[in-house]
Design a protein around this motif. Structure first.
Motif, mmCIF file in Angstrom:
data_model
loop_
_atom_site.group_PDB
_atom_site.id
_atom_site.type_symbol
_atom_site.label_atom_id
_atom_site.label_comp_id
_atom_site.label_asym_id
_atom_site.label_seq_id
_atom_site.Cartn_x
_atom_site.Cartn_y
_atom_site.Cartn_z
ATOM 1 N N UNK A 189 0.783 -1.151 -0.133
ATOM 2 C CA UNK A 189 0.500 0.313 -0.225
ATOM 3 C C UNK A 189 0.986 1.087 0.043
ATOM 4 N N UNK A 190 1.922 0.574 -0.359
ATOM 5 C CA UNK A 190 2.784 2.196 -0.403
ATOM 6 C C UNK A 190 2.481 3.414 -1.694
ATOM 7 N N UNK A 191 3.633 4.440 -1.801
ATOM 8 C CA UNK A 191 3.064 4.862 -3.035
ATOM 9 C C UNK A 191 4.899 5.869 -3.539
ATOM 10 N N UNK A 192 5.165 5.525 -3.672
ATOM 11 C CA UNK A 192 5.995 6.534 -3.998
ATOM 12 C C UNK A 192 7.116 7.033 -5.139
ATOM 13 N N UNK A 193 8.007 7.947 -5.445
ATOM 14 C CA UNK A 193 8.526 8.622 -6.361
ATOM 15 C C UNK A 193 9.936 8.411 -5.853
ATOM 16 N N UNK A 194 10.621 8.015 -7.528
ATOM 17 C CA UNK A 194 12.669 8.721 -7.496
ATOM 18 C C UNK A 194 12.702 9.506 -8.081
ATOM 19 N N UNK A 195 13.419 10.521 -7.415
ATOM 20 C CA UNK A 195 14.287 11.772 -8.096
ATOM 21 C C UNK A 195 16.123 10.925 -8.323
ATOM 22 N N UNK A 196 16.729 10.881 -8.791
ATOM 23 C CA UNK A 196 17.758 10.920 -8.713
ATOM 24 C C UNK A 196 18.865 12.333 -9.342
ATOM 25 N N UNK A 197 19.987 12.318 -9.028
ATOM 26 C CA UNK A 197 20.727 13.361 -8.801
ATOM 27 C C UNK A 197 21.093 13.334 -10.709
ATOM 28 N N UNK A 198 21.540 12.541 -10.959
ATOM 29 C CA UNK A 198 22.290 12.204 -12.645
ATOM 30 C C UNK A 198 21.543 11.710 -13.607
ATOM 31 N N UNK A 199 21.224 12.467 -14.253
ATOM 32 C CA UNK A 199 20.811 11.814 -15.809
ATOM 33 C C UNK A 199 21.877 11.066 -16.506
ATOM 34 N N UNK A 200 20.411 10.111 -16.906
ATOM 35 C CA UNK A 200 21.415 9.059 -18.005
ATOM 36 C C UNK A 200 22.165 9.449 -18.514
ATOM 37 N N UNK A 201 22.537 10.759 -19.504
ATOM 38 C CA UNK A 201 23.535 10.627 -20.010
ATOM 39 C C UNK A 201 24.744 10.942 -19.188
ATOM 40 N N UNK A 245 25.973 18.357 -13.378
ATOM 41 C CA UNK A 245 26.191 18.172 -12.324
ATOM 42 C C UNK A 245 25.475 19.603 -12.066
ATOM 43 N N UNK A 246 25.069 20.624 -12.894
ATOM 44 C CA UNK A 246 24.155 21.783 -13.067
ATOM 45 C C UNK A 246 23.211 21.164 -12.880
ATOM 46 N N UNK A 247 22.583 20.285 -13.956
ATOM 47 C CA UNK A 247 21.319 19.541 -14.020
ATOM 48 C C UNK A 247 21.009 19.529 -12.563
ATOM 49 N N UNK A 248 21.764 18.454 -11.979
ATOM 50 C CA UNK A 248 21.621 17.842 -10.984
ATOM 51 C C UNK A 248 20.734 18.631 -10.150
ATOM 52 N N UNK A 249 21.255 19.874 -10.149
ATOM 53 C CA UNK A 249 21.451 20.694 -8.600
ATOM 54 C C UNK A 249 20.049 21.521 -8.990
#
Length: 357
Positions: A35-47, A65-69
């Motif tokens: 019954x949990x819901x979740x979302x995932x946020x990564x710092x580094x993009x795929x590229x 890095x700037x994109x992640x920040x």
């Protein structure tokens, strides 16, 4: 607002890094079933992740890095809608734990802090030495002190975390044994294979085995296979390099007859969680590993694997396995049994869920 909503704040893209895949990503179905819901946020993009550990690409790494920040700044606007914040390793790869402090002290969200390496110790890759000075390894103890619970991969890591947090859970790295299934023998002739898998940054651990391999090859016929994202940078060339592929990962490993996991004996290695050995064992591949850290907990010497302290041990136990198919089979069967009982997603699911209770 759901009382069972989890925000996963992670360094790497989903499915890209073993530390994420085998510590929590494979439990997403378990969370949904409860019954949990979740979302995932990564710092580094795929590229960004694809070039992170490659030499050069300095400008591209700055842009990644700037994109992640920017993404992390945006994250602060959505934190309030979650009940739990699960942080794997760190929110930012460098600098002070500014975001962790805001999440814990301003938003007052329960942080579940997870790590599977001795990340409070300096261990920057050769490709990224420039960031070593601003990595801020000391922030780990601060994040532990602000966390509701800390999830550690082994006892060595947990001992460190207990100095700063009361609720520390040893949550081992585990294997999806429905995905990791042993090879079905089709009687197709092939050479005996001694194999190793891992990232380019850990191929250095294989160097002490080169003399052992050379000595064994004088009296026995076998093939050495190395599965990694980059080939080793060394003079020894008597091996077959297999580029790691997630889609072919299990098939690549199933080709092994013996799996090796050499390590140095330092505090950094004591923080490792024995993942390579667990992968081999889950596939009924006899594991031969250095007698260091979590390997001592995972492997029962002579029953479901072998533990080595020096080159003589490595030669002895590898030779025993090379010459005896019966021994390889019995060690392999016992290895998978150990994983099923103590290091599988099924056996560890209730412990993982306890992180959010």
């Amino acid at each position: 607002m759901s009382l069972k909503k989890i925000l996963f704040v992670v360094p790497y893209p989903v499915g890209a890094a073993p530390s994420q895949r085998f510590r929590f990503e494979q439990y997403f179905m378990v969370l949904r079933a409860q019954g949990y819901s979740y979302e995932i946020y990564s710092f580094w993009s795929g590229w960004g992740w694809n070039i992170l550990y490659k030499r050069g690409f300095f400008i591209q790494k700055i842009l990644a890095f700037a994109q992640g920040l920017i993404g992390r700044i945006g994250l602060l606007f959505i934190v309030p809608k979650y009940q739990y914040v699960f942080i794997h390793r760190e929110v930012l790869p460098v600098g002070p734990p500014f975001f962790e402090w805001i999440i814990a002290k301003i938003f007052r969200k329960p942080i579940i802090y997870d790590f599977d390496d001795a990340i409070w110790l300096p261990n920057t890759s050769d490709q990224n030495r420039v960031v070593a000075a601003i990595k801020n390894h000391g922030k780990v103890k601060k994040i532990c002190s602000w966390s509701w619970k800390v999830s550690c991969g082994n006892g060595f890591l947990a001992d460190f975390a207990r100095e700063y947090c009361e609720k520390v859970i040893i949550n081992p790295t585990t294997i999806d044994t429905d995905y990791h299934v042993p090879f079905i023998n089709t009687s197709v002739p092939k050479p005996l294979v001694i194999g190793w898998t891992g990232t380019h940054s850990t191929t250095r651990y294989l160097l002490p085995l080169v003399p052992v391999f050379k000595k064994l090859k004088k009296v026995h016929a076998f093939e050495i296979r190395i599965i990694s994202n980059q080939p080793p940078d060394w003079d020894f060339n008597d091996y077959i390099f297999i580029p790691w592929s997630q889609s072919e990962e299990i098939e690549q490993l199933q080709y092994f007859d013996i799996g090796v996991m050499p390590l140095e004996d330092t505090d950094w290695e004591k923080g490792k969680c024995g993942f390579k050995a667990l992968q081999y064992m889950a596939l009924e591949i006899p594991a031969v590993a250095s007698s260091v850290g979590a390997n001592r907990e995972i492997i029962d010497h002579g029953i479901n694997g072998f533990l080595c302290q020096n080159q003589e041990d490595w030669f002895t136990y590898l030779e025993q396995l090379i010459v005896s198919e019966k021994l390889r089979k019995s060690i392999g069967i016992e290895g998978r049994k150990k994983v099923l009982e103590k290091y599988s997603v099924h056996s560890n699911a209730s412990l993982f869920l306890s992180l959010f209770e």
